[in-house]
Write an enzyme that holds these catalytic residues in place. Sequence first.
Site, mmCIF file in Angstrom:
data_model
loop_
_atom_site.group_PDB
_atom_site.id
_atom_site.type_symbol
_atom_site.label_atom_id
_atom_site.label_comp_id
_atom_site.label_asym_id
_atom_site.label_seq_id
_atom_site.Cartn_x
_atom_site.Cartn_y
_atom_site.Cartn_z
ATOM 1 N N GLY A 86 2.882 0.985 2.896
ATOM 2 C CA GLY A 86 4.302 0.764 3.132
ATOM 3 C C GLY A 86 4.893 -0.280 2.217
ATOM 4 N N ASP A 121 2.393 -11.781 0.994
ATOM 5 C CA ASP A 121 3.438 -12.747 1.334
ATOM 6 C C ASP A 121 4.844 -12.174 1.190
ATOM 7 O OD1 ASP A 121 3.745 -12.621 -1.428
ATOM 8 O OD2 ASP A 121 2.896 -14.606 -1.799
ATOM 9 N N ARG A 179 7.455 9.162 -1.875
ATOM 10 C CA ARG A 179 6.141 9.137 -2.515
ATOM 11 C C ARG A 179 5.207 10.161 -1.872
ATOM 12 N NH1 ARG A 179 5.546 3.539 -4.314
ATOM 13 N NH2 ARG A 179 7.449 2.374 -3.844
ATOM 14 N N ASP A 248 0.073 6.511 -3.344
ATOM 15 C CA ASP A 248 1.319 5.875 -2.907
ATOM 16 C C ASP A 248 2.187 5.453 -4.087
ATOM 17 O OD1 ASP A 248 -1.005 3.952 -3.000
ATOM 18 O OD2 ASP A 248 0.619 2.494 -2.917
#
EC number: 2.7.7.-
Length: 480
Positions: A86, A121, A179, A248
Site C-alpha cells: 500500500g 516513517d 497497479r 506493485d
Amino acid sequence: MTLSFTARWRDELPATYTALLPTPLKNARLIWYNDELAQQLAIPASLFDATNGAGVWGGETLLPGMSPVAQVYSGHQFGIWAGQLGDGRGILLGEQLLADGSTLDWHLKGAGLTPYSRMGDGRAVLRSTIRESLASEAMHYLGIPTTRALSIVASDTPVQRETQETGAMLMRLAQSHMRFGHFEHFYYRREPEKVQQLADFAIRHYWPQWQDVAEKYALWFEEVAARTGRLIAEWQTVGFSHGVMNTDNMSILGLTIDYGPFGFLDDYDPGFIGNHSDHQGRYRFDNQPSVALWNLQRLAQTLTPFIEIDALNRALDRYQDALLTHYGQRMRQKLGFFTEQKDDNALLNELFSLMAREGSDYTRTFRMLSHTEQQSASSPLRDTFIDRAAFDAWFDRYRARLRTEAVDDALRQQQMQRVNPAIVLRNWLAQRAIDAAEQGDMAELHRLHEVLRQPFTDRDDDYASRPPEWGKRLEVSCSS
C-alpha cells in the site's frame, strides 16, 4: 481558470483506501516546479508563490474538491509474495478533471505516515525525490509512457536512512496509479468480486469503448499486456533499467512508475544491475522482458474468476508479440532501416557483441552512428573502438544493408537522430544535482531539468559525455 477535482477512486472503490490528510514537513519550501506542465494543466501561477508557504505542494493545504486517500495494494517483491503493502508514504490528493473529460491523479509522495507504512516513517528524502523528478521527466521527453513530476518541496525535517537526510515531497501526476498489486491484494484476500470491481473501474474510465462488449475483460487484459510489452520494448531500446520491477510497481496503463534504483546504461552491459540490493540480479537489464511477463502472469492469476484461461493465455501471447514487434521496429529505426530484412537481428546482435567486448557507451554509440556517413567507415565512432578491424568488418556489413534502402544519407540520419538520444539521465548527472541541492544550491537541478527536455539535441558539454570515473561507481538502492 479554476482547477476542478473529482474523487472517483474514493467514491467508486470504497474498500481500497483509507482517507487521511498529509502530514506537513518542518520549514517546507518549494524548490522546483514544472512550469511547462503547469501551463498545460492551467494551474494558476499563484499556487507556486513562495510567499504562500509550501501550500498544496507540501501537504499544508488542499485545493477545492480534493479528497485525499492512501491506497491499499499487495504484491510480489523480488519474486516472493510480500502480502499487504500500500501507499506507505504517498497520498492520492484528488483527480484533476481535464477539458477533454479525462482525469489526472495528483499524488503527493512523502506525505507522512499512513496505515500502510508498515515499519517505515512515511517520508521521502530529498535525494530520491530529485531522482524521481528527473527520471520521470527525462522519460517523458524521450517519448516513453511515464508518470510526471509537478513539484518538489524540501524541508528541515530529519529523516534517517543509511545516513541522516532531510524530508521532501514530490507531487506526482499520472492518468492512474492503478497497479498490478491492487488486483493481487483482493485476490489473495479471496475477494474476487472486488478484483472484478477494479477491472470494471479500469474499463469504465480508461477503456469505455468496451463497457458493453461481452468479452470486455479479455479485451482489457490483452490491452494491458500489449501496453506492458510496448513499454518494456521502449526501456530496452534506450538502455533503461528500472531496478525494482515488483508487481506493485507495475502500472495497469503501461506507465513507468516508482523510480527508485533505476539507471541508464553507460557502458553496454546486458547484465547491468542498477539496484545494489538485487544480489541475485533478478531485475538486471536483460531480464526485464521476462520479469514483466512473470508479473503479467501473476496479474492473470487474479483474473481467473472472470476470464477464461484460454483468453488469459492469448493475452500473455499478445505481450510477447507487442514486445518483439515494438522492439524490432525501434531498433531498426535506431539503425536507420526503413524496411525489415531477415538478417537485421544478426547485424544488431553483432554490434551488441562488439559493444559488450569493448565496453562501448550505449547512448553515445547509437548517437554517433546516427551521424555516420555510409560512404566512409572513417568516423568519430570508429575511433572509439580498440578493435578497428572488427568494427570495420561490421560496418562493411552495415553499409551493405543500408544500400538496400532507397533512402539517402540525410534522410536516414534525420530519422536516426530522432530516435537515438544524445542525452539520457545518467546517475552521475542526477547525483551532481542532488549534491548541490543538499547544500542549498538548486541551480543544477533546474539546469538539468532544462537539458533533459531536449534529449535529441546534440551538445558538446558534459551532459552528453561519458561519466567520469567516480560516476561509474555510484550505487543506488531501494532506500528512498
